[in-house]
Design a protein around this motif. Structure first.
Motif, mmCIF file in Angstrom:
data_model
loop_
_atom_site.group_PDB
_atom_site.id
_atom_site.type_symbol
_atom_site.label_atom_id
_atom_site.label_comp_id
_atom_site.label_asym_id
_atom_site.label_seq_id
_atom_site.Cartn_x
_atom_site.Cartn_y
_atom_site.Cartn_z
ATOM 1 N N ARG A 33 0.972 -1.279 0.048
ATOM 2 C CA ARG A 33 -0.010 0.105 0.123
ATOM 3 C C ARG A 33 0.781 1.316 0.023
ATOM 4 N NH1 ARG A 33 -2.511 -3.878 -1.072
ATOM 5 N NH2 ARG A 33 -4.520 -4.698 -0.076
ATOM 6 N N ILE A 34 0.387 2.525 -0.303
ATOM 7 C CA ILE A 34 0.871 3.651 -0.474
ATOM 8 C C ILE A 34 0.164 4.811 0.756
ATOM 9 C CG2 ILE A 34 1.449 5.608 -1.898
ATOM 10 C CD1 ILE A 34 1.347 3.719 -4.166
ATOM 11 N N VAL A 35 0.996 5.395 1.211
ATOM 12 C CA VAL A 35 0.774 6.498 2.235
ATOM 13 C C VAL A 35 0.875 7.781 1.684
ATOM 14 C CG1 VAL A 35 0.600 7.520 4.284
ATOM 15 C CG2 VAL A 35 1.003 5.024 4.231
ATOM 16 N N VAL A 95 -26.843 16.737 4.183
ATOM 17 C CA VAL A 95 -26.854 16.417 5.686
ATOM 18 C C VAL A 95 -26.228 17.484 6.443
ATOM 19 C CG1 VAL A 95 -26.752 13.839 4.719
ATOM 20 C CG2 VAL A 95 -24.400 15.007 5.172
ATOM 21 N N THR A 96 -26.305 17.132 7.549
ATOM 22 C CA THR A 96 -25.509 17.978 8.746
ATOM 23 C C THR A 96 -24.111 17.838 8.707
ATOM 24 O OG1 THR A 96 -25.674 16.206 10.469
ATOM 25 C CG2 THR A 96 -27.721 17.885 10.367
ATOM 26 N N PRO A 97 -23.482 18.842 9.224
ATOM 27 C CA PRO A 97 -21.851 18.626 9.463
ATOM 28 C C PRO A 97 -21.500 17.246 10.107
ATOM 29 C CG PRO A 97 -22.470 20.737 9.924
ATOM 30 C CD PRO A 97 -23.799 20.064 9.831
ATOM 31 N N LEU A 98 -22.074 16.752 11.257
ATOM 32 C CA LEU A 98 -21.839 15.604 11.725
ATOM 33 C C LEU A 98 -21.935 14.403 10.612
ATOM 34 C CD1 LEU A 98 -23.207 16.205 15.289
ATOM 35 C CD2 LEU A 98 -20.694 16.080 14.689
ATOM 36 N N GLU A 99 -22.934 14.471 10.094
ATOM 37 C CA GLU A 99 -23.139 13.407 9.016
ATOM 38 C C GLU A 99 -22.291 13.448 7.882
ATOM 39 O OE1 GLU A 99 -25.093 10.482 8.744
ATOM 40 O OE2 GLU A 99 -24.805 10.798 10.780
ATOM 41 N N PHE A 100 -21.907 14.495 7.336
ATOM 42 C CA PHE A 100 -20.821 14.777 6.346
ATOM 43 C C PHE A 100 -19.612 14.293 6.897
ATOM 44 C CE2 PHE A 100 -17.646 17.520 4.566
ATOM 45 C CZ PHE A 100 -17.869 17.329 3.165
ATOM 46 N N ASP A 101 -19.274 14.407 8.047
ATOM 47 C CA ASP A 101 -17.991 14.154 8.576
ATOM 48 C C ASP A 101 -17.877 12.303 8.408
ATOM 49 O OD1 ASP A 101 -15.633 13.760 10.311
ATOM 50 O OD2 ASP A 101 -16.809 13.317 12.117
ATOM 51 N N ARG A 102 -19.270 11.753 8.795
ATOM 52 C CA ARG A 102 -19.071 10.263 8.684
ATOM 53 C C ARG A 102 -19.251 9.818 7.161
ATOM 54 N NH1 ARG A 102 -22.606 6.148 9.155
ATOM 55 N NH2 ARG A 102 -24.585 7.542 8.724
ATOM 56 N N CYS A 103 -19.741 10.586 6.436
ATOM 57 C CA CYS A 103 -19.907 10.229 5.035
ATOM 58 C C CYS A 103 -18.440 10.370 4.288
ATOM 59 C CB CYS A 103 -21.089 11.261 4.472
ATOM 60 S SG CYS A 103 -21.176 10.998 2.566
ATOM 61 N N VAL A 104 -17.784 11.646 4.404
ATOM 62 C CA VAL A 104 -16.785 11.798 3.578
ATOM 63 C C VAL A 104 -15.225 11.554 4.139
ATOM 64 C CG1 VAL A 104 -15.348 13.776 2.474
ATOM 65 C CG2 VAL A 104 -17.968 13.646 2.408
ATOM 66 N N LEU A 105 -14.933 11.360 5.396
ATOM 67 C CA LEU A 105 -13.905 11.189 5.965
ATOM 68 C C LEU A 105 -13.200 9.735 5.515
ATOM 69 C CD1 LEU A 105 -11.713 11.901 7.977
ATOM 70 C CD2 LEU A 105 -12.995 11.290 9.878
ATOM 71 N N PRO A 106 -14.034 8.753 5.549
ATOM 72 C CA PRO A 106 -13.507 7.473 4.942
ATOM 73 C C PRO A 106 -12.883 7.572 3.395
ATOM 74 C CG PRO A 106 -15.824 7.149 6.102
ATOM 75 C CD PRO A 106 -15.504 8.677 5.950
ATOM 76 N N TYR A 107 -13.372 8.507 2.687
ATOM 77 C CA TYR A 107 -12.705 8.900 1.409
ATOM 78 C C TYR A 107 -11.483 9.452 1.369
ATOM 79 C CZ TYR A 107 -17.188 7.209 -0.575
ATOM 80 O OH TYR A 107 -18.563 6.371 -0.725
ATOM 81 N N GLY A 108 -10.816 9.829 2.675
ATOM 82 C CA GLY A 108 -9.781 10.275 2.835
ATOM 83 C C GLY A 108 -9.529 11.890 2.925
ATOM 84 N N VAL A 109 -10.827 12.483 2.764
ATOM 85 C CA VAL A 109 -10.899 13.844 3.113
ATOM 86 C C VAL A 109 -10.669 14.109 4.786
ATOM 87 C CG1 VAL A 109 -12.234 16.080 2.654
ATOM 88 C CG2 VAL A 109 -12.431 14.130 1.166
ATOM 89 N N THR A 110 -9.563 14.749 5.116
ATOM 90 C CA THR A 110 -9.550 14.767 6.604
ATOM 91 C C THR A 110 -9.572 16.481 7.094
ATOM 92 O OG1 THR A 110 -7.196 14.987 6.070
ATOM 93 C CG2 THR A 110 -7.963 12.952 6.780
ATOM 94 N N CYS A 149 -6.422 5.490 -6.238
ATOM 95 C CA CYS A 149 -6.645 6.275 -5.145
ATOM 96 C C CYS A 149 -8.120 5.717 -4.303
ATOM 97 C CB CYS A 149 -6.869 7.647 -5.547
ATOM 98 S SG CYS A 149 -6.974 8.807 -4.044
ATOM 99 N N LYS A 150 -8.020 4.452 -3.917
ATOM 100 C CA LYS A 150 -8.884 3.848 -3.151
ATOM 101 C C LYS A 150 -8.787 3.935 -1.705
ATOM 102 C CE LYS A 150 -11.817 -0.054 -2.368
ATOM 103 N NZ LYS A 150 -12.191 -1.493 -2.689
ATOM 104 N N ALA A 151 -9.238 4.759 -0.808
ATOM 105 C CA ALA A 151 -8.750 4.708 0.465
ATOM 106 C C ALA A 151 -9.083 3.398 1.203
ATOM 107 C CB ALA A 151 -9.470 5.781 1.230
ATOM 108 N N GLU A 152 -8.282 2.842 1.833
ATOM 109 C CA GLU A 152 -8.383 1.599 2.580
ATOM 110 C C GLU A 152 -8.166 1.823 4.306
ATOM 111 O OE1 GLU A 152 -5.776 -1.326 1.125
ATOM 112 O OE2 GLU A 152 -6.778 -1.388 -0.836
#
Length: 565
Positions: free
Chosen positions: A65-67, A83-98, A335-338
């Motif tokens: 893998r690559i970091v 969605v609310t900011p808290l749901e946006f957090d849960r939706c988008v963060l797993p795609y690597g948007v920190t 670019c698939k976030a694992e």
């Protein structure tokens, strides 16, 4: 007692076992462009070691893998995710948007400071780092009724909040150029801080004057030539790819290793259905690489260049002393976030469960008067009628003219030319205004669709073939406290409730995603041909500016644009 700083040093040197070590992988060095085989040691929220052998209390094997550094969305309206900011957090963060740099412009135009405060409260609870730009243009225009008015005095109390970066997209570029007093007061207050821009099609000396006000970033370039002029004049260009505004392909010629220090990525407006089907910034990255963009250029734009543009000096590289925002991906091209780390915390369902909650606001913001079919009448006038021309994939629309058919003393729709009715209905409970017009490009053959998401003042916007269906759709929005509604032959065939200021759902993003899929199908059943009919509908109340011209009054020349609300 050992301090946090001392622990960073001890774990970096190797005197103390690291909290977490990523082993057997490689990281993408955004300085040299090399893929470097290395352990990566993390202490708390910080990277403390690379290019060495480390032992960790927790060791994660990432062989093959690559970091890369966490991705930074440099301009977005979270409200457009529905969605609310808290749901946006849960939706988008797993795609690597920190990191997400948001402008709560939409909720601010409905609720004013209450909306901004809600976003700031949410930003203190999210796992991802949500930074806020203070909305500069509320109301966005004096030509439509907004729910709030935010002069500079209302923004100053938020300026020193820890999550605030600066002043959000300054949309009133004519006001800047002609030194409108309200604009000048806001610009003066934020001199020396970050001021984000918004100046579509602005070129030449007018652009020079706009930039002379201290505006440094902007996301509205739609051609490579426009973007290059803005870069040459010192602006950091934010390449946008959202659900409606899709500029990535047009701007690919400027996404090069040479120009990447002056670029960043943003989505502006993106809904959960598109995120589920395509991804977020990861989608932009793999799309760019697939079309020949250098990986080093696009990954720089997604992280280190973005961080530097907005003064976030602690993130954007895989290096000791930098914030441990990390994305473990399968390959640069895919670019698939694992695995994702946000400030050293591994993202998981369990981690999201540790967050605090924030009470929603604006649950009674839809105060429109009841509507009936007769309210959508357009009297016959001599000559041609004005028609808004929709451009798929763009929020820029056109002012077209057609000689439309008539029915009695009313101007009628023209399905042969794909021209149907559109109306904007004031929903903030201030004056009950209602304006009608015509639009071309939706493809509807029957029924109506309506929305309380209507940029920028967020009144009700409805398009349709049948006035009875239009009235039913508009009134149904009041019943559900805002959202999207589809009506066919007197029956509501699809809807989603967005009760938070008429903009956001209280449901999990998965439910919103699934409902949007049904809504899209219901709109297609009416004949809709646009890929995103609801978000395209949301942008119809914006001005039509086919030939940009700044008048000596400090406004876009009235003869050059049309508003329907």
């Amino acid at each position: 007692m050992t301090t946090k700083l001392e622990r960073y040093i001890d774990q970096g040197v190797g005197r103390e076992t690291a909290d977490i070590v990523l082993k057997n992988g490689r990281f993408f060095d955004l300085v040299t462009g090399e893929l470097v085989a290395s352990d990566i040691a993390i202490c708390g929220d910080r990277i403390v070691g690379i290019c060495g052998d480390y032992q960790g209390r927790e060791e994660i094997d990432i062989a093959g893998r690559i970091v890369v550094p966490g991705f930074i969305d440099t301009h977005l309206h979270i409200e457009s995710s529905l969605v609310t900011p808290l749901e946006f957090d849960r939706c988008v963060l797993p795609y690597g948007v920190t990191t997400a740099i948001c402008d709560p412009h939409e909720i601010a135009n409905v609720l004013g400071t209450e909306g901004i405060r809600y976003f700031l409260d949410c930003s203190l609870e999210t796992i991802m780092d949500i930074r806020v730009q203070l909305s500069s243009c509320v109301p966005a225009t004096h030509l439509e009724t907004s729910g709030a008015d935010l002069p500079i005095e209302t923004l100053l109390p938020f300026r020193n909040h820890p999550q605030v970066i600066g002043l959000a997209e300054f949309m009133n570029f004519p006001g800047v150029i002609h030194k409108d007093p309200v604009c000048m007061a806001k610009l003066e207050a934020f001199q020396g801080g970050h001021i984000d821009g918004h100046a579509p099609l602005l070129r030449g000396n007018d652009l020079n004057g706009y930039l002379a006000a201290g505006i440094r970033t902007e996301h509205e370039s739609t051609t490579a030539e426009e973007a290059l002029e803005k870069i040459r004049k010192g602006m950091h260009v934010l390449v946008r790819e959202g659900s409606v505004s899709k500029d990535l392909h047009a701007l690919m010629p400027i996404i090069t290793e040479r120009l990447s220090p002056h670029l960043a990525l943003c989505t502006d407006d993106r809904n959960p259905l598109d995120i589920a089907e395509q991804g977020h910034l990861d989608y932009m990255i793999r799309t760019a690489i697939a079309h020949g963009v250098e990986p080093l250029a696009i990954y720089r734009a997604a992280s280190i260049s973005a961080a530097r543009a907005f003064g976030l000096r602690d993130r954007g590289l895989v290096a000791p002393g930098w914030r441990a925002d990390l994305v473990v991906i399968d390959s640069l091209e895919n670019c698939k976030a694992e695995i994702v780390f946000s400030a050293g915390r591994r993202v998981s369902a369990e981690l999201f469960a540790t967050r605090g909650s924030v009470e929603p606001v604006g649950l009674d913001s839809v105060k429109a008067r009841p509507i009936n079919a007769a309210d959508f009448g357009v009297p016959v006038s001599e000559g041609e009628s004005s028609v808004i021309g929709v451009t798929p994939g763009k929020i820029i629309t056109q002012h077209r003219r057609y000689r439309l058919p008539t029915k009695g003393n009313q101007t009628d729709i023209d399905l042969g030319n794909d021209i149907i009715k559109v109306a904007v209905i004031e929903r903030h409970g201030k004056n009950g205004n209602h304006a009608n017009g015509f639009v071309q490009g939706f493809g509807l053959k029957k029924g109506a669709i309506a929305s309380t998401v209507g940029h920028d003042s967020h009144n009700i916007c409805v398009v349709g073939v049948n006035e009875d269906d239009m009235a039913l759709a508009a009134n149904r929005l009041s019943d559900i406290n805002g959202g999207f509604v589809v009506v066919e032959d007197g029956v509501v065939t699809g809807e989603i409730a967005l009760p938070v200021a008429g903009l956001m759902s209280l449901e999990p993003y998965e439910s919103v995603r699934d409902t949007l899929h049904h809504l899209r199908q219901a709109a297609y059943a009416l004949g809709a041909t646009l890929e995103e009919p609801f978000l395209q509908l949301a942008f119809l109340p914006l001005p039509v500016i086919p030939h940009l011209k700044i008048s000596d009054r400090g406004l876009v020349d009235v003869d050059k644009f049309m508003l329907i609300g």
